[in-house]
Design a protein around this motif. Structure first.
Motif, PDB file in Angstrom:
ATOM      1  N   ILE A 124       0.839  -1.208   0.000  1.00  0.00           N
ATOM      2  CA  ILE A 124       0.000   0.000   0.000  1.00  0.00           C
ATOM      3  C   ILE A 124       0.868   1.250   0.000  1.00  0.00           C
ATOM      4  O   ILE A 124       0.692   2.157  -0.809  1.00  0.00           O
ATOM      5  CB  ILE A 124      -0.946  -0.019   1.217  1.00  0.00           C
ATOM      6  N   LEU A 125       1.866   1.277   0.904  1.00  0.00           N
ATOM      7  CA  LEU A 125       2.738   2.454   0.959  1.00  0.00           C
ATOM      8  C   LEU A 125       3.488   2.636  -0.357  1.00  0.00           C
ATOM      9  O   LEU A 125       3.761   3.748  -0.787  1.00  0.00           O
ATOM     10  CB  LEU A 125       3.748   2.314   2.105  1.00  0.00           C
ATOM     11  N   ALA A 127       2.476   2.231  -3.264  1.00  0.00           N
ATOM     12  CA  ALA A 127       1.661   2.841  -4.312  1.00  0.00           C
ATOM     13  C   ALA A 127       1.373   4.309  -4.022  1.00  0.00           C
ATOM     14  O   ALA A 127       0.670   4.950  -4.776  1.00  0.00           O
ATOM     15  CB  ALA A 127       0.360   2.064  -4.466  1.00  0.00           C
ATOM     16  N   LEU A 128       1.894   4.827  -2.910  1.00  0.00           N
ATOM     17  CA  LEU A 128       1.621   6.227  -2.593  1.00  0.00           C
ATOM     18  C   LEU A 128       2.612   7.136  -3.322  1.00  0.00           C
ATOM     19  O   LEU A 128       3.727   6.737  -3.608  1.00  0.00           O
ATOM     20  CB  LEU A 128       1.753   6.458  -1.083  1.00  0.00           C
ATOM     21  N   PRO A 129       2.179   8.359  -3.623  1.00  0.00           N
ATOM     22  CA  PRO A 129       3.101   9.291  -4.278  1.00  0.00           C
ATOM     23  C   PRO A 129       4.224   9.693  -3.330  1.00  0.00           C
ATOM     24  O   PRO A 129       4.028  10.430  -2.377  1.00  0.00           O
ATOM     25  CB  PRO A 129       2.229  10.484  -4.645  1.00  0.00           C
ATOM     26  N   LEU A 131       7.262  11.448  -3.505  1.00  0.00           N
ATOM     27  CA  LEU A 131       7.795  12.802  -3.329  1.00  0.00           C
ATOM     28  C   LEU A 131       6.810  13.683  -2.565  1.00  0.00           C
ATOM     29  O   LEU A 131       7.189  14.471  -1.694  1.00  0.00           O
ATOM     30  CB  LEU A 131       8.113  13.425  -4.687  1.00  0.00           C
ATOM     31  N   VAL A 132       5.525  13.518  -2.886  1.00  0.00           N
ATOM     32  CA  VAL A 132       4.481  14.295  -2.235  1.00  0.00           C
ATOM     33  C   VAL A 132       4.525  14.081  -0.726  1.00  0.00           C
ATOM     34  O   VAL A 132       4.488  15.024   0.068  1.00  0.00           O
ATOM     35  CB  VAL A 132       3.111  13.872  -2.808  1.00  0.00           C
ATOM     36  N   LEU A 133       4.647  12.797  -0.327  1.00  0.00           N
ATOM     37  CA  LEU A 133       4.657  12.502   1.105  1.00  0.00           C
ATOM     38  C   LEU A 133       5.936  12.998   1.767  1.00  0.00           C
ATOM     39  O   LEU A 133       5.899  13.484   2.899  1.00  0.00           O
ATOM     40  CB  LEU A 133       4.490  11.004   1.327  1.00  0.00           C
ATOM     41  N   ILE A 135       7.570  15.612   0.961  1.00  0.00           N
ATOM     42  CA  ILE A 135       7.399  17.060   1.129  1.00  0.00           C
ATOM     43  C   ILE A 135       6.521  17.350   2.348  1.00  0.00           C
ATOM     44  O   ILE A 135       6.873  18.157   3.214  1.00  0.00           O
ATOM     45  CB  ILE A 135       6.790  17.677  -0.148  1.00  0.00           C
TER      46      ILE A 135
ATOM     47  N   THR B  15      -5.503   1.444  -0.724  1.00  0.00           N
ATOM     48  CA  THR B  15      -4.380   2.362  -0.842  1.00  0.00           C
ATOM     49  C   THR B  15      -4.855   3.811  -0.786  1.00  0.00           C
ATOM     50  O   THR B  15      -4.309   4.641  -0.054  1.00  0.00           O
ATOM     51  CB  THR B  15      -3.641   2.133  -2.172  1.00  0.00           C
ATOM     52  N   PHE B 262       0.651  22.226  -6.195  1.00  0.00           N
ATOM     53  CA  PHE B 262       0.914  21.444  -4.996  1.00  0.00           C
ATOM     54  C   PHE B 262       1.976  22.107  -4.130  1.00  0.00           C
ATOM     55  O   PHE B 262       1.799  22.236  -2.909  1.00  0.00           O
ATOM     56  CB  PHE B 262       1.350  20.024  -5.350  1.00  0.00           C
ATOM     57  N   ILE B 285      -1.830   7.337  -9.814  1.00  0.00           N
ATOM     58  CA  ILE B 285      -0.774   6.335  -9.675  1.00  0.00           C
ATOM     59  C   ILE B 285      -1.359   4.940  -9.539  1.00  0.00           C
ATOM     60  O   ILE B 285      -0.906   3.993 -10.170  1.00  0.00           O
ATOM     61  CB  ILE B 285       0.119   6.682  -8.474  1.00  0.00           C
ATOM     62  N   ASN B 289      -0.621   1.982 -12.058  1.00  0.00           N
ATOM     63  CA  ASN B 289      -0.074   0.695 -11.637  1.00  0.00           C
ATOM     64  C   ASN B 289      -0.961  -0.452 -12.078  1.00  0.00           C
ATOM     65  O   ASN B 289      -0.481  -1.500 -12.500  1.00  0.00           O
ATOM     66  CB  ASN B 289       0.099   0.663 -10.116  1.00  0.00           C
TER      67      ASN B 289
END
Lengths: 309, 306
Positions: A124-125, A127-129, A131-133, A135, B15, B262, B285, B289
């Motif tokens: 799950i982690l 698949a997270l964006p 760079l966004v996180l 920041i 997710t 952003f 994303i 995927n």
């Protein structure tokens, strides 16, 4: 332990025959020495001393790389910037590897339901964006870090300009480290699962050793190869990430500088004085080049099966 | 096959839920608030403003209200400092720009990276291979904010062209798309080379050679399909990387895309805008995927069984 030493000897032998990797190793050692020992030498000037009567000077015997738009010595700035970039790359990677190894080792050793749960969380982690996180995370820990800086200064009485360059980097270490551990966790898990089926682990179990002891004393030392490979290959990625964050104004902040910041400043002024872009870029790119080649070389040396040619 | 797809979609939904929750609390944990401005706002006005956006409520209340608005009304909330502007409007306005840039640069990445990687693999350990690998390494090791200005200068446009750059004429698209495309091409080339080398050493390729099939045909008909699997698997994550890379590219080339919004939203503490943008990124994303997984399954028959 006879077999263990010969494995490392073998690996070293293979590495020594990889010309690109050996050259990279020398380049890295040279850059590390230059950045961390160099500034102690008397001939290296202050990176922050402004001299408005000597701006944008060409390289000379006095100013090896010339000076920037404020008359600061570019050579000194590149060395001090290198300290910050390398420190961020190494420490953030260390944080990420530390978390990832423990997490992956536990998942791989426990197996079954626990493994499923832990690895699903990693999926799950993953698949997270990213760079966004990083920041958002960097912004969240920014305030506690500056409080921490004040606290250190109050407690120890060190001057602010000695403490701040290091403590203001803490948000970066935490943010990058907290999110960068996913790949290493996957690698370590897969390795631990493979190793735990071998006889010497069974022997350790039948001797009645405790599970943590088996995992950390007997299994983990056998998966150190992939960990080293991954670490070498992760450092350049993280250094690149630091430069991007600094470029966006969210990473290293002035008067601290890093290669990322120097490159950004150089890129802004490249038509006036291209050397300002050239020197930091050469150092940055050589370091990343060397780390990548060394990582590839280590992979071929420690894991001959994966060698591509 | 269908079970795999349903499984992946379910995981994607989880997710996104984790992402929404994580972002919500990260944003609330940031120091500062959306209302810190140069001029101090009178206390009662501030109170009214907070009541209006619901930011005066305790965190759990805010959280469930946000989730409810999101799921029931598909509402991402308002931009706090701009009266009457919805987060969804900002996304609708800036997404086509980022998307256009992304599609163009992925196209460039595929057209440059895959042939370069395949060529390098076929001509392993020759000058061609060396040149392709070195070029790829440069693309990986130089930050995008160096490659962009360098390309601008080499294209004879000069740095001034960056500062006046906009997003009105097709000419404005080319340079940023090439910059972003070349960076991704570097990764694709390395993956394509690795994948092709793996496949080219397999027995069935030797069989094809033994039966006298011409070399080009072996590469195109027999090796390509399996050899490109790692590269295809990368396109999903590349899409994510492209979005993050576009933060920098959009800043350098002054492109009015989502990346700029952003970064500004994060420094201005525009709570709902940050959350909306992050959720939208996450959605893209997860979708990318999913598509990459499906493409992989289509390319690799062995994956269909598990």
């Amino acid at each position: 332990m006879e077999k263990g030493t010969s494995l490392w000897k073998d690996a070293w032998h293979r590495l020594a025959h990889n010309r690109a990797a050996i050259v990279s190793l020398f380049v890295l050692v040279f850059i590390l020495l230059l950045c961390f020992i160099g500034p102690l030498m008397p001939f290296v000037k202050s990176p922050t001393a402004i001299n408005l009567s000597n701006t944008g000077a060409a390289p000379s015997a006095d100013f090896w790389f010339g000076t920037d738009q404020l008359g600061r010595d570019l050579f000194a700035r590149v060395l001090y910037g290198g300290q910050v970039s390398l420190l961020v790359g190494l420490v953030a990677t260390a944080v990420a590897v530390f978390i990832g190894v423990i997490y992956g080792a536990i998942a791989g050793y426990a197996g079954g339901k626990i493994d499923d749960l832990l690895m699903r969380f990693v999926d799950i982690l993953f698949a997270l964006p990213f760079l966004v996180l990083v920041i958002l995370f960097a912004l969240v820990v920014d305030n506690p870090a500056s409080l921490f800086t004040d606290w250190i200064i109050a407690k120890t009485g060190f001057a602010r300009d000695r403490v701040a360059p290091i403590t203001t980097l803490i948000p970066l270490f935490i943010a990058i480290g907290a999110i960068g551990w996913l790949t290493i966790a996957r690698i370590v898990r897969a390795q631990v699962m493979a190793v735990k089926k071998q006889e010497f682990v069974e022997a350790a179990v039948s001797l009645g050793l405790s599970r943590p002891r088996i995992l950390f004393r007997h299994i983990l030392p056998n998966v150190i190869g992939p960990i080293i490979i991954y670490t070498t290959l992760a450092v350049p990625g993280i250094m690149l990430l630091e430069s991007v964050l600094s470029f966006l104004g969210l990473g290293v902040k002035p008067p601290n500088s890093s290669w990322g910041i120097l490159i950004k400043e150089g890129a802004d002024r490249m038509e006036v004085n291209w050397l300002l872009l050239f020197f930091p870029s050469i150092f940055f790119a050589s370091t990343l080049f060397a780390l990548n080649f060394l990582g590839d070389g280590l992979r071929d040396a420690l894991d001959p099966k994966s060698a591509k040619d | 096959m269908i079970r795999i797809i349903i499984n992946r979609i379910g995981q994607g939904i989880i997710t996104l839920f984790v992402l929404v929750t994580l972002t919500f609390f990260l944003v609330r944990a940031m120091p500062g608030s959306p209302y810190t401005e140069e001029k101090a706002i009178p206390a009662h006005t501030l109170q009214r403003m907070k009541e209006y956006t619901g930011l005066d409520q305790p965190l759990p209340v805010q959280y469930f209200r946000y989730l409810k608005n999101l799921i029931v009304h598909q509402d991402l909330g308002d931009v706090i400092k701009k009266d009457g502007v919805k987060v969804s409007e900002i996304i609708a306005e800036s997404f086509p720009v980022s998307f256009g840039l992304g599609v163009l640069s992925i196209g460039i990445a595929l057209m440059v990276g895959i042939p370069a990687g395949v060529l390098a693999a076929v001509r392993k350990n020759t000058a061609t291979d060396f040149i392709c690998l070195s070029a790829a390494m440069i693309g990986i090791c130089l930050p995008s904010f160096v490659i962009g200005p360098l390309l601008a200068v080499f294209a004879g446009l000069g740095l001034d062209s960056l500062n006046v750059a906009g997003w009105s004429s097709p000419g404005d698209w080319i340079l940023p798309a090439i910059t972003l495309g070349l960076i991704n091409a570097a990764y694709l080339a390395r993956l394509a080379r690795g994948g092709m080398l793996d496949v080219l050493s397999q027995d069935y390729i030797r069989t094809a050679r033994a039966k006298g099939a011409p070399p080009t045909r072996i590469v195109i008909r027999h090796a390509l399909r399996g050899g490109l699997i790692p590269a295809v698997a990368f396109i999903g994550p590349a899409f994510a990387g492209m979005i993050s890379g576009s933060f920098v590219i959009e800043t350098i080339f002054q492109i009015p895309g989502m990346g700029q919004h952003f970064v500004n939203a994060a420094t201005d503490r525009e709570f709902f805008l940050i959350q909306g943008l992050v959720l939208f990124y996450g959605f893209l994303i997860v979708g990318a995927n999913l598509l990459a997984d499906l493409a992989q399954i289509a390319l690799n028959p062995r994956l269909r069984k598990s």
